[in-house]
Design a protein around this motif. Sequence first.
Motif, PDB file in Angstrom:
ATOM      1  N   THR A  47       0.848  -1.205   0.000  1.00  0.00           N
ATOM      2  CA  THR A  47       0.000   0.000   0.000  1.00  0.00           C
ATOM      3  C   THR A  47       0.878   1.247   0.000  1.00  0.00           C
ATOM      4  OG1 THR A  47      -1.465  -1.258   1.462  1.00  0.00           O
ATOM      5  CG2 THR A  47      -2.007   1.042   1.138  1.00  0.00           C
ATOM      6  N   LEU A  48       1.888   1.234   0.869  1.00  0.00           N
ATOM      7  CA  LEU A  48       2.812   2.369   0.955  1.00  0.00           C
ATOM      8  C   LEU A  48       3.540   2.568  -0.371  1.00  0.00           C
ATOM      9  CD1 LEU A  48       4.486   4.584   2.354  1.00  0.00           C
ATOM     10  CD2 LEU A  48       5.894   2.794   3.362  1.00  0.00           C
ATOM     11  N   LEU A  49       3.992   1.480  -0.961  1.00  0.00           N
ATOM     12  CA  LEU A  49       4.711   1.562  -2.245  1.00  0.00           C
ATOM     13  C   LEU A  49       3.822   2.211  -3.305  1.00  0.00           C
ATOM     14  CD1 LEU A  49       7.174   0.870  -4.046  1.00  0.00           C
ATOM     15  CD2 LEU A  49       6.205  -1.403  -4.374  1.00  0.00           C
ATOM     16  N   GLY A  50       2.548   1.835  -3.305  1.00  0.00           N
ATOM     17  CA  GLY A  50       1.600   2.423  -4.265  1.00  0.00           C
ATOM     18  C   GLY A  50       1.471   3.934  -4.077  1.00  0.00           C
ATOM     19  N   PHE A  51       1.307   4.363  -2.833  1.00  0.00           N
ATOM     20  CA  PHE A  51       1.191   5.800  -2.557  1.00  0.00           C
ATOM     21  C   PHE A  51       2.447   6.543  -2.990  1.00  0.00           C
ATOM     22  CE2 PHE A  51      -1.797   4.742   1.197  1.00  0.00           C
ATOM     23  CZ  PHE A  51      -2.929   4.996   0.428  1.00  0.00           C
ATOM     24  N   ALA A  52       3.614   5.980  -2.638  1.00  0.00           N
ATOM     25  CA  ALA A  52       4.882   6.648  -2.942  1.00  0.00           C
ATOM     26  C   ALA A  52       5.110   6.759  -4.449  1.00  0.00           C
ATOM     27  CB  ALA A  52       6.039   5.895  -2.283  1.00  0.00           C
ATOM     28  N   ARG A  53       4.787   5.682  -5.168  1.00  0.00           N
ATOM     29  CA  ARG A  53       4.988   5.705  -6.631  1.00  0.00           C
ATOM     30  C   ARG A  53       4.078   6.716  -7.313  1.00  0.00           C
ATOM     31  NH1 ARG A  53       5.970  -0.505  -8.062  1.00  0.00           N
ATOM     32  NH2 ARG A  53       8.238  -0.512  -7.861  1.00  0.00           N
ATOM     33  N   GLN A  54       2.895   6.898  -6.745  1.00  0.00           N
ATOM     34  CA  GLN A  54       1.967   7.892  -7.314  1.00  0.00           C
ATOM     35  C   GLN A  54       2.271   9.297  -6.796  1.00  0.00           C
ATOM     36  OE1 GLN A  54      -2.038   6.474  -6.374  1.00  0.00           O
ATOM     37  NE2 GLN A  54      -1.380   4.411  -6.907  1.00  0.00           N
ATOM     38  N   ARG A  55       3.330   9.397  -5.978  1.00  0.00           N
ATOM     39  CA  ARG A  55       3.739  10.669  -5.367  1.00  0.00           C
ATOM     40  C   ARG A  55       2.578  11.293  -4.583  1.00  0.00           C
ATOM     41  NH1 ARG A  55       9.207  12.700  -7.999  1.00  0.00           N
ATOM     42  NH2 ARG A  55       9.741  10.759  -8.942  1.00  0.00           N
ATOM     43  N   ARG A  56       1.835  10.451  -3.893  1.00  0.00           N
ATOM     44  CA  ARG A  56       0.766  10.960  -3.018  1.00  0.00           C
ATOM     45  C   ARG A  56       1.418  11.232  -1.662  1.00  0.00           C
ATOM     46  NH1 ARG A  56      -4.232   6.964  -4.202  1.00  0.00           N
ATOM     47  NH2 ARG A  56      -5.076   8.013  -2.359  1.00  0.00           N
ATOM     48  N   TYR A  57       1.928  12.432  -1.557  1.00  0.00           N
ATOM     49  CA  TYR A  57       2.817  12.836  -0.463  1.00  0.00           C
ATOM     50  C   TYR A  57       2.212  12.624   0.921  1.00  0.00           C
ATOM     51  CZ  TYR A  57       6.179  15.888   1.938  1.00  0.00           C
ATOM     52  OH  TYR A  57       7.136  16.399   2.783  1.00  0.00           O
ATOM     53  N   VAL A  82       9.791   5.928  -1.495  1.00  0.00           N
ATOM     54  CA  VAL A  82       9.486   6.938  -0.475  1.00  0.00           C
ATOM     55  C   VAL A  82      10.453   8.121  -0.619  1.00  0.00           C
ATOM     56  CG1 VAL A  82       9.522   7.447   2.013  1.00  0.00           C
ATOM     57  CG2 VAL A  82       8.442   5.347   1.188  1.00  0.00           C
ATOM     58  N   LEU A  83      11.733   7.833  -0.817  1.00  0.00           N
ATOM     59  CA  LEU A  83      12.738   8.897  -0.997  1.00  0.00           C
ATOM     60  C   LEU A  83      12.407   9.755  -2.215  1.00  0.00           C
ATOM     61  CD1 LEU A  83      16.006   6.855  -0.287  1.00  0.00           C
ATOM     62  CD2 LEU A  83      15.157   8.748   1.104  1.00  0.00           C
ATOM     63  N   GLU A  84      12.025   9.115  -3.305  1.00  0.00           N
ATOM     64  CA  GLU A  84      11.728   9.839  -4.545  1.00  0.00           C
ATOM     65  C   GLU A  84      10.443  10.654  -4.428  1.00  0.00           C
ATOM     66  OE1 GLU A  84      13.341   8.149  -8.305  1.00  0.00           O
ATOM     67  OE2 GLU A  84      14.497   9.493  -7.036  1.00  0.00           O
ATOM     68  N   CYS A  85       9.548  10.211  -3.560  1.00  0.00           N
ATOM     69  CA  CYS A  85       8.256  10.879  -3.381  1.00  0.00           C
ATOM     70  C   CYS A  85       8.429  12.296  -2.828  1.00  0.00           C
ATOM     71  CB  CYS A  85       7.374  10.030  -2.458  1.00  0.00           C
ATOM     72  SG  CYS A  85       5.770  10.745  -2.107  1.00  0.00           S
ATOM     73  N   ARG A  86       9.618  12.582  -2.268  1.00  0.00           N
ATOM     74  CA  ARG A  86       9.862  13.920  -1.713  1.00  0.00           C
ATOM     75  C   ARG A  86       9.857  14.987  -2.792  1.00  0.00           C
ATOM     76  NH1 ARG A  86      15.529  13.508   0.711  1.00  0.00           N
ATOM     77  NH2 ARG A  86      15.775  12.386  -1.248  1.00  0.00           N
ATOM     78  N   PHE A  87      10.166  14.616  -4.024  1.00  0.00           N
ATOM     79  CA  PHE A  87      10.312  15.604  -5.091  1.00  0.00           C
ATOM     80  C   PHE A  87       9.118  15.567  -6.035  1.00  0.00           C
ATOM     81  CE2 PHE A  87      14.500  13.693  -4.139  1.00  0.00           C
ATOM     82  CZ  PHE A  87      15.065  14.779  -3.482  1.00  0.00           C
ATOM     83  N   ALA A  88       8.620  16.731  -6.375  1.00  0.00           N
ATOM     84  CA  ALA A  88       7.526  16.786  -7.355  1.00  0.00           C
ATOM     85  C   ALA A  88       8.077  16.402  -8.725  1.00  0.00           C
ATOM     86  CB  ALA A  88       6.942  18.183  -7.405  1.00  0.00           C
ATOM     87  N   THR A  89       9.299  16.884  -8.997  1.00  0.00           N
ATOM     88  CA  THR A  89       9.952  16.528 -10.264  1.00  0.00           C
ATOM     89  C   THR A  89      11.385  16.184  -9.927  1.00  0.00           C
ATOM     90  OG1 THR A  89      10.641  18.804 -10.578  1.00  0.00           O
ATOM     91  CG2 THR A  89       8.586  18.147 -11.640  1.00  0.00           C
ATOM     92  N   GLY A  90      12.068  15.602 -10.887  1.00  0.00           N
ATOM     93  CA  GLY A  90      13.473  15.276 -10.660  1.00  0.00           C
ATOM     94  C   GLY A  90      13.604  14.010  -9.846  1.00  0.00           C
ATOM     95  N   ALA A  91      14.822  13.571  -9.694  1.00  0.00           N
ATOM     96  CA  ALA A  91      15.072  12.318  -8.992  1.00  0.00           C
ATOM     97  C   ALA A  91      16.495  12.336  -8.457  1.00  0.00           C
ATOM     98  CB  ALA A  91      14.895  11.158  -9.959  1.00  0.00           C
ATOM     99  N   MET A  92      16.810  11.332  -7.680  1.00  0.00           N
ATOM    100  CA  MET A  92      18.165  11.218  -7.141  1.00  0.00           C
ATOM    101  C   MET A  92      19.122  10.748  -8.233  1.00  0.00           C
ATOM    102  SD  MET A  92      16.984   9.353  -3.631  1.00  0.00           S
ATOM    103  CE  MET A  92      18.613   8.777  -3.123  1.00  0.00           C
ATOM    104  N   THR A  93      20.375  11.128  -8.118  1.00  0.00           N
ATOM    105  CA  THR A  93      21.369  10.688  -9.102  1.00  0.00           C
ATOM    106  C   THR A  93      21.747   9.232  -8.803  1.00  0.00           C
ATOM    107  OG1 THR A  93      23.249  11.318  -7.729  1.00  0.00           O
ATOM    108  CG2 THR A  93      22.354  13.011  -9.190  1.00  0.00           C
ATOM    109  N   PRO A  94      22.234   8.507  -9.806  1.00  0.00           N
ATOM    110  CA  PRO A  94      22.657   7.116  -9.567  1.00  0.00           C
ATOM    111  C   PRO A  94      23.684   6.999  -8.438  1.00  0.00           C
ATOM    112  CG  PRO A  94      22.559   7.556 -11.918  1.00  0.00           C
ATOM    113  CD  PRO A  94      22.319   8.870 -11.224  1.00  0.00           C
TER     114      PRO A  94
END
Length: 199
Positions: free
Chosen positions: A100-110, A157-169
Motif C-alpha cells: 500500500t505504501l509503495l503504491g502511494f509513494a509511486r503515485q507521489r501521493r505525499y 518513499v525517498l523519490e516521493c519527496r520531489f515533485a519533479t526530478g530524482a536522485m542521481t545514480p
Amino acid sequence: AKGFAIIVGQAERDPELAVSVGVRVDLPSELRRQLLRSATDAVRTRLLSRAPPHLFEEIQSAIAAVAIGAEREMSAVRDFEGAKRAIAGLKATGQLNEATLLGFARQRRYEETVAALAALSGSTVEVIRPLMQSLREDGLLVPCRAAQLGWETAMAVLECRFATGAMTPADIARTQGHFARMTAENAKRTLRFWQVRAS
C-alpha cells in the motif's frame, strides 16, 4: 524542439551532456528550465561557469526559480488530517502494508505516503514530516528500516519527496549502502528517541 526534448531527457542522466546542452544558445528556455530542475548542484554550477555572457542571467534566474520551486514544494502547507484518517481506516481493516505504501509513494501521493510510513514504523506524522522535507536521505531511511521495508519501497518513499526530478545514480548507490548497513533494531531505537524528543 522535439529533438531537443529527447536530448534533454538523455542529459538528465548524463552530467557531461547536461552541461554541453544547457549552454546551447538555441535551446528553448522551457527545456533549459526542465534540464535545470533535474540537474545536480554540481551540474548547475558548471553550467553557470560555462555559460556565455548573454545566457548567464537566464541560467542564473532559472536556477533560482527552480530552487524556490523545490523549497516551496517541500515546505508547502499540507493537510495531513484527511491522509491520517484514510490510513487509520486502512490499518483498521488490515489493508495497510508495504505494498500500500509503495503504491502511494509511486503515485507521489505525499500526504498518504507520510501518514502510511508513520503508521507502519510505529511513529507519527510529526516525526516523519520533517524527514520528508529534508534534502538529506539518511534521516528518512530510519523509519523505512524500522518498518522493515524493502529497498524498492524505501527508494520510492525517498523519490516521493520531489515533485519533479530524482536522485542521481551515485546518490542512490550511496543511500542503498547506508540502508543495507542499518539494522531494524537500531532504527527502531533511533525512531523512539526522535519520538520522545518531538513530543
